[in-house]
Design a protein around this motif. Structure first.
Motif, mmCIF file in Angstrom:
data_model
loop_
_atom_site.group_PDB
_atom_site.id
_atom_site.type_symbol
_atom_site.label_atom_id
_atom_site.label_comp_id
_atom_site.label_asym_id
_atom_site.label_seq_id
_atom_site.Cartn_x
_atom_site.Cartn_y
_atom_site.Cartn_z
ATOM 1 N N LYS A 40 37.599 60.845 60.795
ATOM 2 C CA LYS A 40 36.157 61.125 60.874
ATOM 3 C C LYS A 40 35.576 61.135 59.472
ATOM 4 O O LYS A 40 35.127 62.179 58.975
ATOM 5 C CB LYS A 40 35.943 62.505 61.522
ATOM 6 C CG LYS A 40 36.114 62.520 63.017
ATOM 7 C CD LYS A 40 34.783 62.272 63.670
ATOM 8 C CE LYS A 40 34.954 62.077 65.171
ATOM 9 N NZ LYS A 40 33.802 61.433 65.759
ATOM 10 N N ALA A 54 46.954 55.721 64.461
ATOM 11 C CA ALA A 54 45.867 54.865 64.974
ATOM 12 C C ALA A 54 44.512 55.550 64.848
ATOM 13 O O ALA A 54 43.489 54.911 64.622
ATOM 14 C CB ALA A 54 46.139 54.512 66.433
ATOM 15 N N ASP A 55 44.515 56.869 64.964
ATOM 16 C CA ASP A 55 43.277 57.625 64.909
ATOM 17 C C ASP A 55 42.582 57.474 63.544
ATOM 18 O O ASP A 55 41.387 57.681 63.415
ATOM 19 C CB ASP A 55 43.609 59.101 65.171
ATOM 20 C CG ASP A 55 42.399 59.870 65.661
ATOM 21 O OD1 ASP A 55 41.519 59.247 66.260
ATOM 22 O OD2 ASP A 55 42.328 61.091 65.421
ATOM 23 N N TYR A 56 43.335 57.154 62.515
ATOM 24 C CA TYR A 56 42.775 57.082 61.162
ATOM 25 C C TYR A 56 42.176 55.709 60.845
ATOM 26 O O TYR A 56 41.490 55.556 59.842
ATOM 27 C CB TYR A 56 43.843 57.362 60.101
ATOM 28 C CG TYR A 56 44.564 58.678 60.232
ATOM 29 C CD1 TYR A 56 44.097 59.681 61.079
ATOM 30 C CD2 TYR A 56 45.718 58.931 59.516
ATOM 31 C CE1 TYR A 56 44.776 60.880 61.204
ATOM 32 C CE2 TYR A 56 46.396 60.135 59.621
ATOM 33 C CZ TYR A 56 45.922 61.099 60.482
ATOM 34 O OH TYR A 56 46.593 62.281 60.597
ATOM 35 N N ALA A 57 42.523 54.723 61.649
ATOM 36 C CA ALA A 57 42.079 53.363 61.345
ATOM 37 C C ALA A 57 40.563 53.254 61.492
ATOM 38 O O ALA A 57 39.961 53.888 62.357
ATOM 39 C CB ALA A 57 42.773 52.384 62.277
ATOM 40 N N GLN A 58 39.961 52.461 60.626
ATOM 41 C CA GLN A 58 38.504 52.266 60.636
ATOM 42 C C GLN A 58 38.175 50.794 60.860
ATOM 43 O O GLN A 58 39.052 49.949 60.788
ATOM 44 C CB GLN A 58 37.931 52.726 59.293
ATOM 45 C CG GLN A 58 38.061 54.212 59.046
ATOM 46 C CD GLN A 58 37.313 55.043 60.073
ATOM 47 O OE1 GLN A 58 36.210 54.697 60.476
ATOM 48 N NE2 GLN A 58 37.915 56.123 60.517
ATOM 49 N N GLN A 59 36.904 50.538 61.105
ATOM 50 C CA GLN A 59 36.497 49.139 61.294
ATOM 51 C C GLN A 59 36.635 48.392 59.967
ATOM 52 O O GLN A 59 35.972 48.721 58.991
ATOM 53 C CB GLN A 59 35.032 49.076 61.772
ATOM 54 C CG GLN A 59 34.849 49.429 63.237
ATOM 55 C CD GLN A 59 35.591 48.494 64.189
ATOM 56 O OE1 GLN A 59 35.705 47.304 63.925
ATOM 57 N NE2 GLN A 59 36.111 49.030 65.275
ATOM 58 N N GLN A 109 44.942 46.121 60.748
ATOM 59 C CA GLN A 109 45.301 47.471 60.300
ATOM 60 C C GLN A 109 46.596 47.901 60.982
ATOM 61 O O GLN A 109 46.629 48.127 62.185
ATOM 62 C CB GLN A 109 44.175 48.431 60.647
ATOM 63 C CG GLN A 109 42.898 48.089 59.893
ATOM 64 C CD GLN A 109 41.733 48.898 60.388
ATOM 65 O OE1 GLN A 109 41.670 50.093 60.154
ATOM 66 N NE2 GLN A 109 40.825 48.258 61.091
ATOM 67 N N TYR A 110 47.638 47.960 60.186
ATOM 68 C CA TYR A 110 48.954 48.315 60.704
ATOM 69 C C TYR A 110 49.120 49.837 60.720
ATOM 70 O O TYR A 110 48.390 50.550 60.024
ATOM 71 C CB TYR A 110 50.047 47.668 59.851
ATOM 72 C CG TYR A 110 50.048 46.156 59.978
ATOM 73 C CD1 TYR A 110 50.805 45.542 60.963
ATOM 74 C CD2 TYR A 110 49.250 45.361 59.154
ATOM 75 C CE1 TYR A 110 50.793 44.155 61.105
ATOM 76 C CE2 TYR A 110 49.229 43.978 59.295
ATOM 77 C CZ TYR A 110 50.010 43.385 60.271
ATOM 78 O OH TYR A 110 49.992 42.023 60.418
ATOM 79 N N LEU A 111 50.078 50.271 61.502
ATOM 80 C CA LEU A 111 50.335 51.716 61.614
ATOM 81 C C LEU A 111 51.753 51.988 61.144
ATOM 82 O O LEU A 111 52.718 51.572 61.793
ATOM 83 C CB LEU A 111 50.158 52.161 63.073
ATOM 84 C CG LEU A 111 48.775 51.867 63.645
ATOM 85 C CD1 LEU A 111 48.731 52.122 65.142
ATOM 86 C CD2 LEU A 111 47.717 52.704 62.941
#
Lengths: 408, 221
Positions: free
Chosen positions: A151, A175-180, A185-187
């Motif tokens: 957020k 995954a929750d941290y990935a942004q547009q 975007q790898y995890l």
């Protein structure tokens, strides 16, 4: 197999080392550069300290560069860090100017190595502008975000994303941290090194001396939190939990073991608040450890009965993995990467309040068998999922995928 | 019809690792999940049914796929979780039919429920996909009987590759067995009936090992 790889094979399994050798074979002799903003203190530096030698052992010509700056730069990046974690912080033009100028100065020094590198990982926001400042780069550049950016404060993310968007890829812990962003975007969760001073087996004399060194009573239960003095780590909440437990288990002792990272200007203020909250209770031990006190932390984790990481925000929380590797149940804040490590009720407990932490501490202290079983499960969970051999396999896989994409 | 066993290519034993990729697409409640499922990339649907077998996690899953687990843990909807968990991807000939089935189950639940439960912040359903990286183990099997000794010691990445990832493709054990002459039909039949969806990778390894051991003991008799 070299002695180092052999040592890793003994802990992680030969198959894991075989995979690393297969993945690194096409990269042999390639130049690989990691860049971050601190050589000591904090999880990123600890990961790189062991990852870089391991990569070199596999034949990849790997170096680790650290950018440096003045106070205003660190004020800016700390605010950026807090804003990515959700604080509504607006960063002044003055501080942003310091951020840009610091990166520009560092780029002047690092440019030859970075532009010549085949593979570059830029860790976190501090050095993110370096990509734009290396226009003649030839390699693959990946941005690694270690922060819980689920957020982010929008103005700060918008500012930062102008630097991040041009990378070939980025990777996040969850995954929750990935942004547009316009790239993949790898995890990849972070990891611990099982052979490091912080995680290696210790002999009994080293463990025993820890009680004396810190004036701890060996015959009374010990709860421990290891982390920087940072309000997101909630050291005050840990003291509250301790005070609640103390009512029913008066013999409990609390150790708060922290140090400072060179890129964290807020540490002292939080440490003062912690001291104030602890008052003059002789069973609360507030330790300010130097950044190289790895064996001390290792021993403290081993002498403790229960380990906490009651963070309110946490990108990942390597101290959780470290504690689990010592076969200890961990009570962690129900947030961020801690949720990936603690399987609630199996490898520890997830809690939302000091009251929740106090409840679980009492529950565990009254059930030694449960504590032992959870600790055993926790260690195996780390062995399978959170050692640096797995971490490196995923990093090398990422670059192998990027290389394949270029070829097709 | 019998085939010439000498012409059958050895089965190259491969290992694999998974690299997870965020899609950035999230759902906070069942309606959002259903709406996003309609358009989500098919790789993501495959991921949420199979990837948990290789991902960090405990090996005793309460539910068999990520959709069901999320419905149970984060929407607290046990009825929906059970229905979603029963969807066996192996029973669908293509991913679009599988997608339709999940949407159908979600629709049924939405019709039954008057209220919509939102997952908490940080607990949204995260649509994810993956890329699989293959490793050569340098092992190759020419004769099915060799698997009696080899299978129990295979790493779980190999089990994932040979029983799930390469299903009906090169590397699929039952497809490879089916090339041998009819004397191994019974073995092929037993292995192809081993449904990986309901088992962890360790369980698949144990069950497949038992099938091979029992079969070749029987043949020896």
């Amino acid at each position: 197999m070299s002695e180092l790889l052999d040592s890793y094979a003994r802990v992680a399994g030969e198959e894991v080392i075989d995979q690393l050798q297969q993945l690194s074979a096409p990269m042999k002799g390639a130049k690989f550069v990691h860049v971050n903003s601190t050589r000591v203190g904090g999880g990123v530096a600890e990961i790189l300290m062991k990852m870089v030698p391991l990569m070199n052992e596999l034949g990849i010509d790997t170096s680790w560069e650290v950018i440096t700056g003045e106070d205003k730069f660190y004020q800016c990046t700390k605010s950026m860090h807090n804003a990515l974690q959700g604080d509504q912080v607006n960063i002044s033009e003055d501080l942003l100017k310091a951020y840009e100028e610091t990166n520009s100065k560092n780029a002047d020094v690092l440019r030859p190595a970075l532009e010549d590198a085949d593979y570059v990982i830029i860790h976190d926001p501090q050095p993110a502008p370096l990509l734009k400042l290396c226009p003649d780069r030839k390699g693959k550049w990946v941005w690694r975000c270690h922060i819980d950016a689920s957020k982010p404060h929008p103005p700060v993310w918008n500012y930062l994303s102008q630097y991040v968007k041009d990378y070939d890829a980025s990777y996040f812990s969850l995954a929750d941290y990935a942004q547009q962003l316009p790239h993949t975007q790898y995890l990849i969760p972070p990891s611990i090194d099982p052979l490091s001073d912080k995680n290696m087996d210790l002999d009994q004399s080293e463990i025993g001396s820890t009680y004396r060194e810190f004036n701890l009573d060996q015959n009374r239960p010990i709860m421990l939190q290891v982390s920087r003095y940072d309000r997101f780590k909630d050291p005050i909440g840990v003291i509250e939990a301790y005070k609640l437990v103390k009512k029913s288990i008066p013999e409990i002792q609390l150790v708060l073991a922290g140090g400072g990272a060179t890129d964290d200007p807020e540490g002292e203020e939080v440490l003062n608040q912690v001291r104030e909250s602890a008052g003059d209770d002789p069973d609360i031990h507030i330790l300010l450890l130097p950044p190289d006190a790895h064996k001390t932390i290792n021993a403290l984790q081993r002498v403790s009965d229960i380990i906490l990481q009651k963070s309110l925000k946490e990108g990942f929380g390597l101290t959780v993995t470290e504690a689990m590797w010592k076969g200890k149940p961990v009570i962690g804040g129900n947030t961020g990467g801690i949720r990936l490590q603690i399987v609630n009720h199996y490898t520890g407990f997830l809690v939302d309040t000091p009251e929740g932490a106090a409840l679980r501490i009492q529950e565990l202290l009254q059930s030694p068998d449960k504590m032992k079983e959870m600790g055993k499960q926790a260690k195996e969970y780390v062995r399978k999922n959170f050692l640096n051999t797995r971490h490196l396999r995923e990093i090398l896989s990422l670059f192998a995928i990027l290389d394949n994409q270029s070829e097709t | 019809m019998t085939s010439n066993n000498e012409n059958i290519q050895p089965l190259k034993i491969k290992n694999c690792a998974m690299l997870n990729i965020a899609t950035g697409i999230r759902a906070q409640n069942l309606k959002e999940l259903k709406d996003k499922l309609t358009n989500i990339h098919s790789e993501s649907i495959h991921y949420h049914f199979w990837a948990k077998k290789l991902r960090p996690g405990f090996e005793e899953p309460e539910y068999n796929n990520d959709f069901a687990t999320w419905a149970y843990k984060n929407l607290h909807n046990n009825k929906l979780a059970e229905r979603l968990s029963l969807i066996n991807p192996g029973m669908f000939s293509n991913i679009e039919d599988l997608r339709s089935k999940i949407v159908e189950v979600a629709n049924l639940s939405l019709e039954e429920s008057k209220t919509s439960i939102n997952a908490k912040e940080g607990e949204k359903f995260q649509f994810t996909r993956s890329e699989v990286v293959l490793f050569d183990t340098k092992f190759a099997i020419s004769n099915p009987e060799e698997l009696v000794d080899v299978l129990p010691n295979l790493p779980l990445g190999c089990i994932y590759f040979h029983f799930i990832y390469s299903k009906n493709d090169t590397g699929d054990i039952s497809s490879w067995l089916s090339q041998f002459d009819s004397k191994h039909n019974n073995l092929t039949d037993q292995i192809s009936k081993l449904d990986p969806y309901f088992f962890t990778l360790s369980e698949i390894r144990v069950k497949a090992s038992h099938i091979f051991t029992d079969y070749f003991k029987g043949v020896a008799k």
